[in-house]
Write an enzyme that holds these catalytic residues in place. Structure first.
Site, PDB file in Angstrom:
ATOM      1  N   TRP A 214       6.074 -47.946  17.199  1.00 26.34           N
ATOM      2  CA  TRP A 214       6.889 -48.539  18.049  1.00 26.34           C
ATOM      3  C   TRP A 214       6.598 -48.145  19.336  1.00 26.34           C
ATOM      4  O   TRP A 214       6.286 -46.980  19.367  1.00 26.34           O
ATOM      5  CB  TRP A 214       8.333 -48.254  17.891  1.00 26.34           C
ATOM      6  CG  TRP A 214       9.325 -48.874  18.936  1.00 26.34           C
ATOM      7  CD1 TRP A 214       9.517 -50.362  19.145  1.00 26.34           C
ATOM      8  CD2 TRP A 214      10.137 -48.385  19.709  1.00 26.34           C
ATOM      9  NE1 TRP A 214      10.162 -50.351  20.229  1.00 26.34           N
ATOM     10  CE2 TRP A 214      10.960 -49.167  20.489  1.00 26.34           C
ATOM     11  CE3 TRP A 214      10.557 -46.928  19.831  1.00 26.34           C
ATOM     12  CZ2 TRP A 214      11.616 -48.718  21.414  1.00 26.34           C
ATOM     13  CZ3 TRP A 214      11.399 -46.419  20.869  1.00 26.34           C
ATOM     14  CH2 TRP A 214      12.094 -47.370  21.544  1.00 26.34           C
TER      15      TRP A 214
ATOM     16  N   LYS B 212      13.131 -66.659  21.577  1.00 24.56           N
ATOM     17  CA  LYS B 212      12.257 -65.347  21.140  1.00 24.56           C
ATOM     18  C   LYS B 212      13.119 -64.945  19.632  1.00 24.56           C
ATOM     19  O   LYS B 212      14.050 -64.690  19.715  1.00 24.56           O
ATOM     20  CB  LYS B 212      12.872 -64.107  22.302  1.00 24.56           C
ATOM     21  CG  LYS B 212      12.414 -62.931  21.767  1.00 24.56           C
ATOM     22  CD  LYS B 212      12.718 -61.793  23.190  1.00 24.56           C
ATOM     23  CE  LYS B 212      12.166 -60.463  22.778  1.00 24.56           C
ATOM     24  NZ  LYS B 212      12.548 -59.487  24.047  1.00 24.56           N
ATOM     25  N   TRP B 213      12.261 -64.770  18.686  1.00 25.69           N
ATOM     26  CA  TRP B 213      12.630 -64.494  17.325  1.00 25.69           C
ATOM     27  C   TRP B 213      12.141 -63.044  17.002  1.00 25.69           C
ATOM     28  O   TRP B 213      11.096 -62.929  17.110  1.00 25.69           O
ATOM     29  CB  TRP B 213      11.630 -65.613  16.235  1.00 25.69           C
ATOM     30  CG  TRP B 213      12.203 -65.310  14.717  1.00 25.69           C
ATOM     31  CD1 TRP B 213      11.743 -64.447  14.066  1.00 25.69           C
ATOM     32  CD2 TRP B 213      12.902 -66.402  14.302  1.00 25.69           C
ATOM     33  NE1 TRP B 213      12.415 -64.525  12.849  1.00 25.69           N
ATOM     34  CE2 TRP B 213      13.056 -65.908  12.717  1.00 25.69           C
ATOM     35  CE3 TRP B 213      13.259 -67.644  14.435  1.00 25.69           C
ATOM     36  CZ2 TRP B 213      13.283 -66.616  11.673  1.00 25.69           C
ATOM     37  CZ3 TRP B 213      13.707 -68.479  13.270  1.00 25.69           C
ATOM     38  CH2 TRP B 213      13.919 -67.752  12.062  1.00 25.69           C
ATOM     39  N   ASP B 214      13.199 -62.137  17.178  1.00 28.86           N
ATOM     40  CA  ASP B 214      12.958 -61.034  16.911  1.00 28.86           C
ATOM     41  C   ASP B 214      13.087 -60.564  15.504  1.00 28.86           C
ATOM     42  O   ASP B 214      13.689 -61.212  14.523  1.00 28.86           O
ATOM     43  CB  ASP B 214      13.985 -60.146  17.675  1.00 28.86           C
ATOM     44  CG  ASP B 214      13.419 -58.863  18.170  1.00 28.86           C
ATOM     45  OD1 ASP B 214      12.550 -58.229  17.705  1.00 28.86           O
ATOM     46  OD2 ASP B 214      14.154 -58.235  19.137  1.00 28.86           O
ATOM     47  N   MET B 215      12.768 -59.273  15.114  1.00 31.72           N
ATOM     48  CA  MET B 215      12.973 -58.828  13.859  1.00 31.72           C
ATOM     49  C   MET B 215      12.716 -57.143  13.923  1.00 31.72           C
ATOM     50  O   MET B 215      11.648 -56.802  14.194  1.00 31.72           O
ATOM     51  CB  MET B 215      11.815 -59.240  12.736  1.00 31.72           C
ATOM     52  CG  MET B 215      12.292 -59.265  11.337  1.00 31.72           C
ATOM     53  SD  MET B 215      12.605 -57.768  10.599  1.00 31.72           S
ATOM     54  CE  MET B 215      11.041 -57.153  10.566  1.00 31.72           C
TER      55      MET B 215
ATOM     56  N   CYS C 298       8.568 -61.595  17.844  1.00 35.59           N
ATOM     57  CA  CYS C 298       8.732 -60.088  18.300  1.00 35.59           C
ATOM     58  C   CYS C 298       9.326 -59.358  17.098  1.00 35.59           C
ATOM     59  O   CYS C 298       9.882 -59.822  16.465  1.00 35.59           O
ATOM     60  CB  CYS C 298       9.889 -60.257  19.637  1.00 35.59           C
ATOM     61  SG  CYS C 298      10.480 -58.343  20.107  1.00 35.59           S
TER      62      CYS C 298
ATOM     63  N   ASP D 229      18.546 -62.651  26.326  1.00 40.34           N
ATOM     64  CA  ASP D 229      17.908 -61.655  25.289  1.00 40.34           C
ATOM     65  C   ASP D 229      19.289 -61.318  24.467  1.00 40.34           C
ATOM     66  O   ASP D 229      20.235 -61.914  24.245  1.00 40.34           O
ATOM     67  CB  ASP D 229      17.315 -60.425  25.627  1.00 40.34           C
ATOM     68  CG  ASP D 229      16.399 -59.906  24.714  1.00 40.34           C
ATOM     69  OD1 ASP D 229      16.696 -59.381  24.016  1.00 40.34           O
ATOM     70  OD2 ASP D 229      15.118 -60.321  24.864  1.00 40.34           O
TER      71      ASP D 229
ATOM     72  N   ASP E  60       7.471 -53.195  23.131  1.00 44.40           N
ATOM     73  CA  ASP E  60       8.311 -52.833  23.868  1.00 44.40           C
ATOM     74  C   ASP E  60       8.121 -51.490  25.000  1.00 44.40           C
ATOM     75  O   ASP E  60       8.882 -51.217  25.819  1.00 44.40           O
ATOM     76  CB  ASP E  60       9.668 -52.292  22.963  1.00 44.40           C
ATOM     77  CG  ASP E  60      10.552 -53.051  22.549  1.00 44.40           C
ATOM     78  OD1 ASP E  60      10.334 -54.407  22.613  1.00 44.40           O
ATOM     79  OD2 ASP E  60      11.506 -53.013  21.439  1.00 44.40           O
TER      80      ASP E  60
HETATM   81  C1  GLA Z   1      13.879 -55.459  20.229  1.00 43.94           C
HETATM   82  C2  GLA Z   1      12.925 -56.393  21.162  1.00 43.94           C
HETATM   83  C3  GLA Z   1      13.414 -56.154  22.677  1.00 43.94           C
HETATM   84  C4  GLA Z   1      14.659 -56.924  22.953  1.00 43.94           C
HETATM   85  C5  GLA Z   1      15.679 -56.033  21.926  1.00 43.94           C
HETATM   86  C6  GLA Z   1      16.996 -56.554  21.711  1.00 43.94           C
HETATM   87  O1  GLA Z   1      13.891 -54.228  20.552  1.00 43.94           O
HETATM   88  O2  GLA Z   1      11.569 -55.777  21.097  1.00 43.94           O
HETATM   89  O3  GLA Z   1      12.597 -56.968  23.460  1.00 43.94           O
HETATM   90  O4  GLA Z   1      14.881 -58.026  22.508  1.00 43.94           O
HETATM   91  O5  GLA Z   1      15.319 -55.848  20.705  1.00 43.94           O
HETATM   92  O6  GLA Z   1      17.867 -55.826  21.004  1.00 43.94           O
END
Ligand code: GLA
Length: 753
Positions: free
Chosen positions: A185, A462-465, A502, A352, A524
């Site tokens: 990370w 924005k599809w985060d994980m 993401c 976000d 990030d």
């Molecule tokens: C992750 C993403 C960030 C943001 C946060 C929100 O860390 O990489 O860009 O969207 O989650 O909790």
């Protein structure tokens, strides 16, 4: 073009060819992967083995030399190199060529794995073994790359269990160095290069996903290869789960390359008549160094991987509220930011994390996709309507694959989350993963994400994980298939919604995700200097049109580095430009600089996003260019400034030697605060070092910097355009390069008509 003659197979495009043949005992002998050759060259290219090679493989009467280069091998037949296939309780060997078929186009998969698409031809080789298993090897040839995959069909009358099955295996002669991209990370894509030796090099992820620990893409190069010269191979996998690649050299100078799903805790039961399909492995070749290979990979990704709707389509300049607000926002705050973002030139406003459920921090609410009415009293549609009025499109964040234990979803369906080892709940970022192998979980995700997209007329997701896990074990592959099914069901019917994936930054930057999301948030780590290196390394295998890269605040929250705003913009130009900080605190000088940045980016947007990217020689720092028929844009990103710098140049490439070109530096503002008390040397009046003038200079004054323009032939420019001198206590002169540490500029080169 795919040719087959007397059981010799040639796959050839303009830039490379791949050749193999069937031996007298039905083995597939690999002959060549590299420069274009003819089918008649098979004998010339085949290895000539002698008795010095020791024992043989194969059963009596069908022996073959142990180190025969093969297209597929197995255990238990005297080939002691790595096997591409392992099964529980049996030796899956003895696959013999049975027939081949050439298909127009690609051969679609039955399962939900994504595939490269578009103009292609496919060679199918079918082999079977005495045990009743049938193996199909698919070779899909595109103009820029070759994709390989394998399918195993159970033609027996009993269940069989696969423990390991690679997508491709390939034995290549030669001496190579392997470059992998590893990290963590906020430290994605650190490159490591090592000679391939007899113990081999493994590039593997076991986190359940492709991961920032080990990107699935890697390169093999001949020693001495440089950015512009020498043989380089690029490899990748169209897959977002646990992956595995190993390159191992044998005594005879043959390197076995296997690529596929990681075998760690992998297990797949295949019932009679069922088939198991592996993801596609991608390979490309260039004799023009790393840049030559990247050029082919970029074209392959842009033309055959990203969703058709977004191929070559300009992406919006976005504002994302995350780094500016985190969880602390309400509608008036968002609208104040949106108005400023619009004025600066942004086109898309992205809301976000923090908009649903009890999500006021990352400990609760994940999974509950109902709008937080305290923050957004008019709901998604209310906010969207206001943004639309301003002229901004609306984007929204989701993290659909995970759940907080403190959520209504988890309380209602604790069994939907993947339980951890021995009943001990291990959280990652306070989350558990949902079991996407379950139909009801997939339905919940599809229904909720689709509902929010439609309700809020969302044009970007924005599809985060943010949760990785080694505890997925054998169900990891099922979860990945489930993820692909969800993405297909949500975005298939909504092709106009731009998807950016993401995973805590670039924790899932892979070709599988790119088949659905044409762009991925690269890291990030938004410190411009560090992200420059991340973007640079991503560019080996992924085009800049896939790389989300935003400008954030300085001093930077992770490094405390105070990188000039001009550099923060210049670096983001080599990706997909966005802004991610609190715009309510911008000074007039910063507002001017950003307005200029966005206008400049828009002017050359197509070149920045889709021009051919090349990594250039640089005398201090990093240099890259993007170029198409309209312009060649060269970025020079300096490192630390030496007190006695040598003369410095930029080295653009690909210009027409005889043609005249105009060169002009991008207009950018110098941060006058950089000078501190030194301002007394550049202003005609006396100033106090700690006086108001010095303290506010950076906010108020717009001093142009590094202004340079000239006309020269392509040949002269490619030999090295000499840059203006740097500031050395010599007084203000706009033509001087005065950026200090981590300064940068963009040079625009256009053909004089
Ligand atoms: C992750 C993403 C960030 C943001 C946060 C929100 O860390 O990489 O860009 O969207 O989650 O909790």
């Amino acid at each position: 073009m795919i040719l087959s003659e007397n059981n010799v197979f040639l796959l050839r495009n303009e830039e490379m060819s791949y050749l193999f043949r069937v031996t007298e005992h039905g083995n597939l002998e690999h002959l060549h992967f590299g420069a274009p050759v003819r089918i008649a060259d098979a004998d010339a290219l085949a290895v000539k083995y002698g008795t010095g090679w020791g024992s043989t493989g194969g059963p009596e009467g069908e022996e073959f030399p142990m180190y025969l280069p093969l297209e597929w091998s197995g255990l238990g037949r005297g080939d002691y190199r790595e096997s591409p296939l392992e099964m529980a309780g049996e030796m899956p060997t003895g696959f013999k060529f049975s027939y081949s078929k050439i298909h127009e186009g690609i051969v679609p998969m039955e399962c939900s794995l994504p595939q490269a698409k578009g103009n292609a031809e496919t060679l199918e080789i079918v082999c079977s073994n005495v045990g009743g298993l049938t193996l199909h090897l698919y070779y899909t040839l595109f103009d820029t790359a070759l994709c390989r995959r394998a399918v195993l069909v159970n033609n027996t009358d009993r269940d069989v269990v696969i423990r390991k099955m690679m997508s491709s295996m390939l034995d290549m002669q030669g001496t190579y160095e392997m470059t992998t991209f590893n990290g963590s990370w906020i430290a994605e894509m650190q490159s490591y290069k090592a000679p391939v030796g007899m113990s081999g090099i493994v590039n593997e992820s076991t986190t359940g996903f492709s991961s920032a620990l080990h990107n699935p893409g890697f390169m093999l190069s001949e020693p001495g290869a440089s950015e512009d010269h020498g043989v380089v191979y690029g490899f990748n996998l169209i897959y977002s789960g646990n992956h595995y690649a190993r390159v191992q050299r044998a005594n005879e100078g043959i390197n076995r390359i296997v690529q596929g799903i990681s075998p760690v805790s992998f297990e797949w039961k295949l019932a009679p008549a069922e088939a198991f399909e592996t993801p596609e492995a991608v390979m490309t070749y260039s004799s023009d160094g790393y840049n030559g290979m990247s050029c082919r990979m970029h074209r392959f990704v842009n033309e055959h991987i990203v969703p058709e709707r977004w191929r070559g389509k300009d992406r919006p300049v976005l504002y994302n509220d995350w780094e500016g607000c985190m969880f602390d926002f309400n509608e008036p705050k968002l609208m104040s930011l949106a108005k400023k973002a619009k004025k600066l030139g942004c086109e898309l406003f992205v809301l976000d994390d923090g908009w649903f459920g009890a999500r006021d921090n990352d400990k609760a609410g994940l999974g509950d996709y109902s709008v937080n009415r305290k923050k957004l009293p008019h709901g998604l549609s209310g906010l969207q309507a206001k943004l639309e009025k301003l002229g901004l499109a609306f984007g929204l964040w989701f993290e659909p694959e995970a759940v907080n234990p403190d959520s209504d979803l988890f309380r209602a369906h604790p069994d939907w989350a993947i339980s951890e080892e021995n009943g001990v709940v291990v959280l990652g970022r306070n989350e558990l993963l949902l079991d996407l192998g379950k139909q009801e979980v997939r339905d919940y995700i599809v229904e909720n994400v689709s509902r929010c997209i439609d309700e809020g007329k969302v044009s970007y997701v924005k599809w985060d994980m943010n949760r990785h896990s080694t505890a997925l074990g054998a169900s990891a592959h099922r979860c990945i298939l489930g993820l692909y099914e969800c993405l297909q069901r949500i975005f298939g019917p909504r092709p106009d919604v731009l998807l950016e994936s993401c995973s805590s930054g670039g924790n899932r930057f892979d070709l599988g995700m790119l088949c659905y999301s044409p762009q991925i948030w690269s890291s990030d780590d938004t410190d411009a200097v560090e992200r420059c290196r991340i973007q640079y390394n991503l560019s080996y295998l992924y085009p800049q049109s896939t790389i989300g890269a935003h400008v954030s605040e300085a001093p930077h929250s992770q490094t405390l580095r105070n990188t000039p705003l001009s550099t923060r913009g210049n670096i983001s130009f080599f990706g997909l430009l966005g802004y991610e900080f609190d715009l309510d605190n911008l000074s007039p000088a910063e507002t001017d600089e950003i307005t200029n940045q966005i206008a400049f980016y828009k002017q050359f947007r197509h070149t920045f996003q889709f021009g051919q990217l090349r990594r250039l020689r640089a005398e201090n720092g990093i240099s890259m260019q993007v170029a198409d028929d309209d312009a060649c844009l060269v970025g020079l990103f300096q490192g630390l400034v030496p007190a006695a710098p040598g003369y410095e140049r930029i080295f653009p490439q690909g210009l027409m030697p005889e043609r005249p070109y105009h060169v002009e530096s991008r207009k950018q503002w110098l941060n006058a605060a950089l000078f501190g008390g030194l301002l007394r040397f550049v202003l005609p009046i006396k100033v106090k070092p700690d006086g108001i003038l010095v303290r506010t200079a950076g906010k108020q004054y717009r001093m142009q910097d590094a202004v340079q323009a000239c006309t020269a032939s392509g040949s002269a420019l490619m030999s090295g355009l000499s840059l203006n001198a740097r500031f050395m206590g010599t007084g203000y002169d706009p033509s001087m390069r005065m950026q200090g540490d981590f300064g940068s500029n963009i040079y625009v080169i256009t053909e004089e008509k």
